[in-house]
Design a protein around this motif. Structure first.
Motif, PDB file in Angstrom:
ATOM      1  N   ALA A   1     -26.859  53.279  67.162  1.00 53.57           N
ATOM      2  CA  ALA A   1     -26.149  53.883  68.295  1.00 53.57           C
ATOM      3  C   ALA A   1     -26.836  55.179  68.720  1.00 53.57           C
ATOM      4  N   MET A   2     -27.193  56.027  67.769  1.00 51.11           N
ATOM      5  CA  MET A   2     -27.891  57.279  68.121  1.00 51.11           C
ATOM      6  C   MET A   2     -29.244  56.970  68.756  1.00 51.11           C
ATOM      7  N   ASP A   3     -29.927  55.997  68.205  1.00 49.62           N
ATOM      8  CA  ASP A   3     -31.221  55.571  68.723  1.00 49.62           C
ATOM      9  C   ASP A   3     -31.094  55.109  70.177  1.00 49.62           C
ATOM     10  N   GLU A   4     -30.069  54.338  70.461  1.00 50.38           N
ATOM     11  CA  GLU A   4     -29.861  53.811  71.813  1.00 50.38           C
ATOM     12  C   GLU A   4     -29.477  54.913  72.801  1.00 50.38           C
ATOM     13  N   VAL A   5     -28.702  55.893  72.343  1.00 52.59           N
ATOM     14  CA  VAL A   5     -28.342  57.015  73.218  1.00 52.59           C
ATOM     15  C   VAL A   5     -29.614  57.748  73.648  1.00 52.59           C
TER      16      VAL A   5
ATOM     17  N   ASN B   1     -40.446  65.737  58.777  1.00 52.18           N
ATOM     18  CA  ASN B   1     -39.864  67.056  59.059  1.00 52.18           C
ATOM     19  C   ASN B   1     -38.408  66.919  59.477  1.00 52.18           C
ATOM     20  N   LEU B   2     -38.118  65.933  60.324  1.00 45.09           N
ATOM     21  CA  LEU B   2     -36.740  65.721  60.767  1.00 45.09           C
ATOM     22  C   LEU B   2     -35.833  65.354  59.599  1.00 45.09           C
ATOM     23  N   VAL B   3     -36.301  64.470  58.737  1.00 47.03           N
ATOM     24  CA  VAL B   3     -35.502  64.053  57.578  1.00 47.03           C
ATOM     25  C   VAL B   3     -35.242  65.260  56.668  1.00 47.03           C
ATOM     26  N   SER B   4     -36.236  66.129  56.521  1.00 49.58           N
ATOM     27  CA  SER B   4     -36.030  67.354  55.732  1.00 49.58           C
ATOM     28  C   SER B   4     -34.959  68.233  56.366  1.00 49.58           C
ATOM     29  N   MET B   5     -35.005  68.344  57.702  1.00 58.77           N
ATOM     30  CA  MET B   5     -33.979  69.113  58.413  1.00 58.77           C
ATOM     31  C   MET B   5     -32.595  68.505  58.188  1.00 58.77           C
ATOM     32  N   PHE B   6     -32.516  67.169  58.295  1.00 62.37           N
ATOM     33  CA  PHE B   6     -31.242  66.487  58.082  1.00 62.37           C
ATOM     34  C   PHE B   6     -30.707  66.801  56.686  1.00 62.37           C
ATOM     35  N   ASN B   7     -31.561  66.616  55.684  1.00 63.06           N
ATOM     36  CA  ASN B   7     -31.138  66.825  54.301  1.00 63.06           C
ATOM     37  C   ASN B   7     -30.684  68.264  54.054  1.00 63.06           C
ATOM     38  N   SER B   8     -31.452  69.223  54.549  1.00 66.44           N
ATOM     39  CA  SER B   8     -31.085  70.637  54.365  1.00 66.44           C
ATOM     40  C   SER B   8     -29.750  70.943  55.026  1.00 66.44           C
TER      41      SER B   8
ATOM     42  N   THR C   1     -17.893  68.278  54.262  1.00 66.49           N
ATOM     43  CA  THR C   1     -17.260  66.960  54.390  1.00 66.49           C
ATOM     44  C   THR C   1     -18.228  65.973  55.034  1.00 66.49           C
ATOM     45  N   ALA C   2     -17.905  64.709  54.894  1.00 65.49           N
ATOM     46  CA  ALA C   2     -18.713  63.663  55.525  1.00 65.49           C
ATOM     47  C   ALA C   2     -18.647  63.784  57.054  1.00 65.49           C
ATOM     48  N   ASP C   3     -17.480  64.146  57.583  1.00 69.61           N
ATOM     49  CA  ASP C   3     -17.343  64.338  59.036  1.00 69.61           C
ATOM     50  C   ASP C   3     -18.347  65.382  59.526  1.00 69.61           C
ATOM     51  N   GLU C   4     -18.394  66.523  58.821  1.00 72.18           N
ATOM     52  CA  GLU C   4     -19.314  67.602  59.196  1.00 72.18           C
ATOM     53  C   GLU C   4     -20.767  67.137  59.055  1.00 72.18           C
ATOM     54  N   ALA C   5     -21.059  66.415  57.993  1.00 75.15           N
ATOM     55  CA  ALA C   5     -22.424  65.945  57.752  1.00 75.15           C
ATOM     56  C   ALA C   5     -22.877  64.994  58.861  1.00 75.15           C
ATOM     57  N   LEU C   6     -21.994  64.084  59.251  1.00 74.77           N
ATOM     58  CA  LEU C   6     -22.334  63.140  60.319  1.00 74.77           C
ATOM     59  C   LEU C   6     -22.565  63.881  61.636  1.00 74.77           C
ATOM     60  N   ARG C   7     -21.726  64.852  61.928  1.00 72.93           N
ATOM     61  CA  ARG C   7     -21.894  65.663  63.137  1.00 72.93           C
ATOM     62  C   ARG C   7     -23.237  66.391  63.106  1.00 72.93           C
ATOM     63  N   LYS C   8     -23.581  66.962  61.967  1.00 73.67           N
ATOM     64  CA  LYS C   8     -24.830  67.718  61.841  1.00 73.67           C
ATOM     65  C   LYS C   8     -26.040  66.808  62.049  1.00 73.67           C
ATOM     66  N   VAL C   9     -26.001  65.615  61.469  1.00 75.02           N
ATOM     67  CA  VAL C   9     -27.108  64.665  61.633  1.00 75.02           C
ATOM     68  C   VAL C   9     -27.267  64.283  63.109  1.00 75.02           C
ATOM     69  N   CYS C  10     -26.168  63.975  63.763  1.00 72.89           N
ATOM     70  CA  CYS C  10     -26.206  63.592  65.179  1.00 72.89           C
ATOM     71  C   CYS C  10     -26.711  64.760  66.032  1.00 72.89           C
ATOM     72  N   GLU C  11     -26.239  65.937  65.732  1.00 71.40           N
ATOM     73  CA  GLU C  11     -26.645  67.137  66.468  1.00 71.40           C
ATOM     74  C   GLU C  11     -28.152  67.373  66.350  1.00 71.40           C
ATOM     75  N   ILE C  12     -28.668  67.297  65.141  1.00 73.83           N
ATOM     76  CA  ILE C  12     -30.109  67.503  64.936  1.00 73.83           C
ATOM     77  C   ILE C  12     -30.899  66.385  65.611  1.00 73.83           C
ATOM     78  N   HIS C  13     -30.455  65.152  65.440  1.00 73.58           N
ATOM     79  CA  HIS C  13     -31.142  64.000  66.031  1.00 73.58           C
ATOM     80  C   HIS C  13     -31.304  64.194  67.539  1.00 73.58           C
ATOM     81  N   PHE C  14     -30.200  64.491  68.212  1.00 61.58           N
ATOM     82  CA  PHE C  14     -30.235  64.626  69.670  1.00 61.58           C
ATOM     83  C   PHE C  14     -30.957  65.899  70.109  1.00 61.58           C
TER      84      PHE C  14
END
Length: 193
Positions: free
Chosen positions: A160-164, A65-72, A79-92
């Protein structure tokens, strides 16, 4: 699976998540999971082979489910910057909002058998591949350095996200995990640019 069977399957997974988070994987019995789900012990075995199968299924369903959220979410970025921010935001945010899932993924997974960790690694692989795609996108956009080792960088970002998240749990959740997104992404981008 019929909707009634699917409902019971999800009920068992939710119960397993709660029981494993509270008691640890090794301290959780099938009978306790069944009681939490409000089903007979034998009912568990209609859906799962054993406790390990429950944990693998739990990871497949919840991390899937999380991976689906990330992909969507990544598809909605430019941009890649926005994509990375979105992934980190959802993860946390998602792990902050689901303490039991955070505990099971961050703490219990590390204490399970090698075979179980390998099975769960297959579930995490699409997430790692998504991070790799974001890095490749950033390199193609020329917003990330061209000399990045993509395979290593994807692991560094995921790790890094995992460790945070792990540090947040171990500290007793004394601060907002989602409030760490900006600083984390800023750190990533300074290394990627």
């Amino acid at each position: 699976m019929t909707s009634r069977k699917l409902e019971k399957y999800e009920l068992i997974l939710d119960a397993a998540l709660k029981v494993i988070a509270e008691n640890g994987y090794h301290g959780s019995q099938i009978s306790r999971i069944a009681k939490e789900a409000g089903v007979a012990d034998g009912t568990i075995y209609l859906y799962f082979k054993n406790k390990e199968d429950i944990l693998i299924s739990l990871f497949q369903a919840r991390l899937g489910n999380l991976v689906s959220m990330f992909n969507s979410s990544v598809k909605e970025t430019n941009t890649a910057d926005e994509a990375l921010r979105k992934v980190c935001e959802i993860h946390f945010t998602e792990l902050e909002n689901n303490i039991n899932l955070a505990y099971v993924t961050q703490i219990e997974l590390r204490q399970s058998s090698l075979e179980l960790r390998k099975a769960i690694g297959l579930v995490v692989k699409p997430y790692i591949q998504l991070i790799e795609h974001i890095i490749e996108q950033g390199i193609a956009e020329k917003s990330f350095r061209a000399d990045l080792d993509v395979k290593l960088t994807r692991l560094l970002i995921f790790g890094a996200m995992d460790e945070v998240v792990t540090s947040w749990l171990i500290s007793g959740r004394k601060y907002s995990l989602s409030a760490q997104v900006d600083k984390t992404v800023e750190f990533f981008l300074k290394g990627l640019k």
